[in-house]
Design a protein around this motif. Sequence first.
Motif, PDB file in Angstrom:
ATOM      1  N   VAL A   1       4.382   8.695   2.232  1.00 28.20           N
ATOM      2  CA  VAL A   1       5.227   9.805   1.899  1.00 28.20           C
ATOM      3  C   VAL A   1       4.637  10.942   2.189  1.00 28.20           C
ATOM      4  O   VAL A   1       3.472  11.226   2.180  1.00 28.20           O
ATOM      5  CB  VAL A   1       5.303   9.596   0.128  1.00 28.20           C
ATOM      6  N   ASP A   2       5.466  11.831   2.792  1.00 24.59           N
ATOM      7  CA  ASP A   2       5.196  13.226   2.893  1.00 24.59           C
ATOM      8  C   ASP A   2       6.510  14.146   2.472  1.00 24.59           C
ATOM      9  O   ASP A   2       7.578  13.890   2.819  1.00 24.59           O
ATOM     10  CB  ASP A   2       4.765  13.489   4.282  1.00 24.59           C
ATOM     11  N   ARG A   3       6.193  15.568   2.049  1.00 24.13           N
ATOM     12  CA  ARG A   3       7.250  16.368   1.560  1.00 24.13           C
ATOM     13  C   ARG A   3       7.542  17.037   2.887  1.00 24.13           C
ATOM     14  O   ARG A   3       8.744  17.595   2.968  1.00 24.13           O
ATOM     15  CB  ARG A   3       6.749  17.286   0.681  1.00 24.13           C
ATOM     16  N   SER A   4       6.883  16.958   3.883  1.00 26.47           N
ATOM     17  CA  SER A   4       6.895  17.917   5.217  1.00 26.47           C
ATOM     18  C   SER A   4       8.046  16.529   6.177  1.00 26.47           C
ATOM     19  O   SER A   4       7.258  15.708   6.497  1.00 26.47           O
ATOM     20  CB  SER A   4       5.847  18.190   5.864  1.00 26.47           C
ATOM     21  N   ALA A   5       9.207  17.202   6.545  1.00 23.50           N
ATOM     22  CA  ALA A   5       9.923  16.140   7.364  1.00 23.50           C
ATOM     23  C   ALA A   5       9.095  16.059   8.730  1.00 23.50           C
ATOM     24  O   ALA A   5       9.259  14.961   9.461  1.00 23.50           O
ATOM     25  CB  ALA A   5      11.477  16.762   7.583  1.00 23.50           C
TER      26      ALA A   5
ATOM     27  N   VAL B   1      -3.053   5.253  -2.462  1.00 20.60           N
ATOM     28  CA  VAL B   1      -4.389   6.275  -2.095  1.00 20.60           C
ATOM     29  C   VAL B   1      -3.659   7.551  -1.690  1.00 20.60           C
ATOM     30  O   VAL B   1      -2.589   8.026  -1.492  1.00 20.60           O
ATOM     31  CB  VAL B   1      -4.722   5.756  -0.531  1.00 20.60           C
ATOM     32  N   SER B   2      -4.333   8.672  -2.065  1.00 21.89           N
ATOM     33  CA  SER B   2      -3.920   9.881  -1.319  1.00 21.89           C
ATOM     34  C   SER B   2      -5.197  10.997  -1.077  1.00 21.89           C
ATOM     35  O   SER B   2      -6.190  10.968  -1.809  1.00 21.89           O
ATOM     36  CB  SER B   2      -2.944  10.687  -2.644  1.00 21.89           C
ATOM     37  N   ASN B   3      -4.905  11.796  -0.035  1.00 24.67           N
ATOM     38  CA  ASN B   3      -5.682  12.971   0.375  1.00 24.67           C
ATOM     39  C   ASN B   3      -4.858  13.861   0.210  1.00 24.67           C
ATOM     40  O   ASN B   3      -4.257  14.471   1.080  1.00 24.67           O
ATOM     41  CB  ASN B   3      -6.082  12.813   1.630  1.00 24.67           C
ATOM     42  N   PRO B   4      -4.625  14.521  -1.038  1.00 23.15           N
ATOM     43  CA  PRO B   4      -3.667  15.732  -1.347  1.00 23.15           C
ATOM     44  C   PRO B   4      -4.207  16.858  -0.947  1.00 23.15           C
ATOM     45  O   PRO B   4      -5.570  17.105  -0.629  1.00 23.15           O
ATOM     46  CB  PRO B   4      -3.376  15.550  -2.816  1.00 23.15           C
ATOM     47  N   PRO B   5      -3.468  17.906  -0.912  1.00 23.31           N
ATOM     48  CA  PRO B   5      -3.842  19.371  -0.791  1.00 23.31           C
ATOM     49  C   PRO B   5      -4.808  19.659  -1.858  1.00 23.31           C
ATOM     50  O   PRO B   5      -4.304  19.398  -3.163  1.00 23.31           O
ATOM     51  CB  PRO B   5      -2.653  20.054  -0.687  1.00 23.31           C
ATOM     52  N   TYR B   6      -6.068  19.984  -1.799  1.00 25.43           N
ATOM     53  CA  TYR B   6      -6.983  20.405  -2.981  1.00 25.43           C
ATOM     54  C   TYR B   6      -7.804  21.635  -2.779  1.00 25.43           C
ATOM     55  O   TYR B   6      -8.711  21.841  -3.513  1.00 25.43           O
ATOM     56  CB  TYR B   6      -7.807  19.158  -3.063  1.00 25.43           C
ATOM     57  N   ILE B   7      -7.481  22.369  -1.957  1.00 25.47           N
ATOM     58  CA  ILE B   7      -8.517  23.632  -1.647  1.00 25.47           C
ATOM     59  C   ILE B   7      -8.089  24.815  -2.719  1.00 25.47           C
ATOM     60  O   ILE B   7      -6.843  25.145  -2.751  1.00 25.47           O
ATOM     61  CB  ILE B   7      -8.413  24.135  -0.307  1.00 25.47           C
ATOM     62  N   PRO B   8      -8.988  25.309  -3.478  1.00 25.33           N
ATOM     63  CA  PRO B   8      -8.472  26.019  -4.508  1.00 25.33           C
ATOM     64  C   PRO B   8      -7.884  27.597  -3.839  1.00 25.33           C
ATOM     65  O   PRO B   8      -8.607  27.967  -2.750  1.00 25.33           O
ATOM     66  CB  PRO B   8      -9.976  26.513  -5.536  1.00 25.33           C
ATOM     67  N   GLU B   9      -7.059  28.301  -4.357  1.00 25.62           N
ATOM     68  CA  GLU B   9      -6.537  29.150  -3.785  1.00 25.62           C
ATOM     69  C   GLU B   9      -7.609  30.280  -3.537  1.00 25.62           C
ATOM     70  O   GLU B   9      -7.653  30.776  -2.355  1.00 25.62           O
ATOM     71  CB  GLU B   9      -5.439  29.886  -4.852  1.00 25.62           C
TER      72      GLU B   9
ATOM     73  N   ILE C   1       0.893  -1.181   0.029  1.00 28.43           N
ATOM     74  CA  ILE C   1       0.091   0.044  -0.046  1.00 28.43           C
ATOM     75  C   ILE C   1       0.790   1.282  -0.075  1.00 28.43           C
ATOM     76  O   ILE C   1       1.797   1.428   0.866  1.00 28.43           O
ATOM     77  CB  ILE C   1      -0.839  -0.027   1.328  1.00 28.43           C
ATOM     78  N   LEU C   2       0.481   2.166  -0.763  1.00 28.62           N
ATOM     79  CA  LEU C   2       1.184   3.450  -0.726  1.00 28.62           C
ATOM     80  C   LEU C   2       0.416   4.666  -0.684  1.00 28.62           C
ATOM     81  O   LEU C   2      -0.730   4.625  -0.996  1.00 28.62           O
ATOM     82  CB  LEU C   2       1.876   3.700  -2.260  1.00 28.62           C
ATOM     83  N   ASP C   3       0.408   5.459   0.389  1.00 24.19           N
ATOM     84  CA  ASP C   3      -0.256   6.688   0.895  1.00 24.19           C
ATOM     85  C   ASP C   3       0.716   7.945   0.625  1.00 24.19           C
ATOM     86  O   ASP C   3       1.730   8.259   1.154  1.00 24.19           O
ATOM     87  CB  ASP C   3      -0.725   6.537   2.332  1.00 24.19           C
ATOM     88  N   LEU C   4       0.241   8.733  -0.382  1.00 28.62           N
ATOM     89  CA  LEU C   4       1.098   9.739  -0.885  1.00 28.62           C
ATOM     90  C   LEU C   4       0.191  11.258  -0.223  1.00 28.62           C
ATOM     91  O   LEU C   4      -0.808  11.548   0.009  1.00 28.62           O
ATOM     92  CB  LEU C   4       0.635  10.051  -2.234  1.00 28.62           C
ATOM     93  N   GLY C   5       1.148  11.837   0.759  1.00 34.50           N
ATOM     94  CA  GLY C   5       0.650  12.803   1.382  1.00 34.50           C
ATOM     95  C   GLY C   5       0.366  12.190   2.617  1.00 34.50           C
ATOM     96  O   GLY C   5      -1.185  12.488   3.105  1.00 34.50           O
ATOM     97  N   THR C   6       1.084  11.728   3.448  1.00 30.13           N
ATOM     98  CA  THR C   6       0.314  10.708   4.561  1.00 30.13           C
ATOM     99  C   THR C   6       0.197  11.622   5.763  1.00 30.13           C
ATOM    100  O   THR C   6      -0.654  11.229   6.542  1.00 30.13           O
ATOM    101  CB  THR C   6       1.593   9.699   4.800  1.00 30.13           C
TER     102      THR C   6
END
Length: 284
Positions: free
Chosen positions: A145-149, A187-195, A119-124
């Motif tokens: 995976v997360d870009r934030s350490a 799976v991913s729940n990425p950032p999605y709110i429009p600017e 299983i891969l979770d992108l933006g965990t």
Amino acid sequence: MPTIKSLVQDAVLRLRLSGVEGPRRDAELIVGHVLGLERASVIARGDDPVEPAAAARIEALAAERAGRRPMAQILGRREFWSLNFKVTEATLDPRPDTETLVEAVLAVIGLRRWQALRILDLGTGTGCILAALLTECPAAKGVGVDRSAAAAAVARENMSALELGGRATIVEGDWCADLSGPFDVIVSNPPYIPEADMARLAPEVRLFEPRAALTPGGDGLGAYRLIIGQVGAVAAPGAIVGFEVGIGQSEAVAALMVAAGLGPVTIRPDLAGIGRAVLGRAPG
Ligand SMILES: C[S@@+](CC[C@H](N)C(=O)[O-])C[C@H]1O[C@@H](n2cnc3c(N)ncnc32)[C@H](O)[C@@H]1O
């Protein structure tokens, strides 16, 4: 010496004046958090005196809540999928809506949940989606995976606390860039709110949750475009690919998935009837 009841009342007043919704509930939770009591005991033991140091701590946390810090950050915890997650300023507060994605993915996995799925979770973030899936799929292993350490560190802590550390690897990275698959479930729940919607968010979200967890900028679909362009390289043949989407985004994300060969897609609504999870499949 103040009592539990008087401290609750002071906090309720303070929170109400600041426009906090449900001020009594939050006040009782803050008092219970500091005193180590369940909410029912806070109510039942109203006449108990409270030591000055604890009273000062309660007043400090009530002031933070009045400044609209989210309860999950004040308590440092949030329940998701009946599991307990540490939450910090570096992580998105897990939302009940996100359980829709977990349910949708589990429905498609079906009896394969007993297999050794990858299983891969992108933006965990806190790791909530990955932890929920690993809990339900006892033979599976996962990568978050997360870009934030800082978020990745919290996810690691959560996996250990939930005794999933042996099956979950949390890495710092930019979506799929440094990953080698294949994965059976992505799976991913990425950032999605429009600017353009950011200014309308509740202060709890706008002022305290990490911006990189909320919005990719622009029309809000940028992270989906990037991830959909990358998943093919790490997906096993026939892999399940599932996204959480924001209000009104399900059709657009479904179209992006179909165009990338991840169709046919299904859209699952949340409890409010809003299309919340979009699922497709990698070819093969
Ligand atoms: C909406 S939050 C979701 C967190 C968690 N999965 C949940 O459902 O509560 C999105 C997460 O994606 C991470 N993120 C943003 N851009 C990223 C990128 N380029 N690569 C990996 N993660 C990223 C953020 O740091 C944040 O933790």
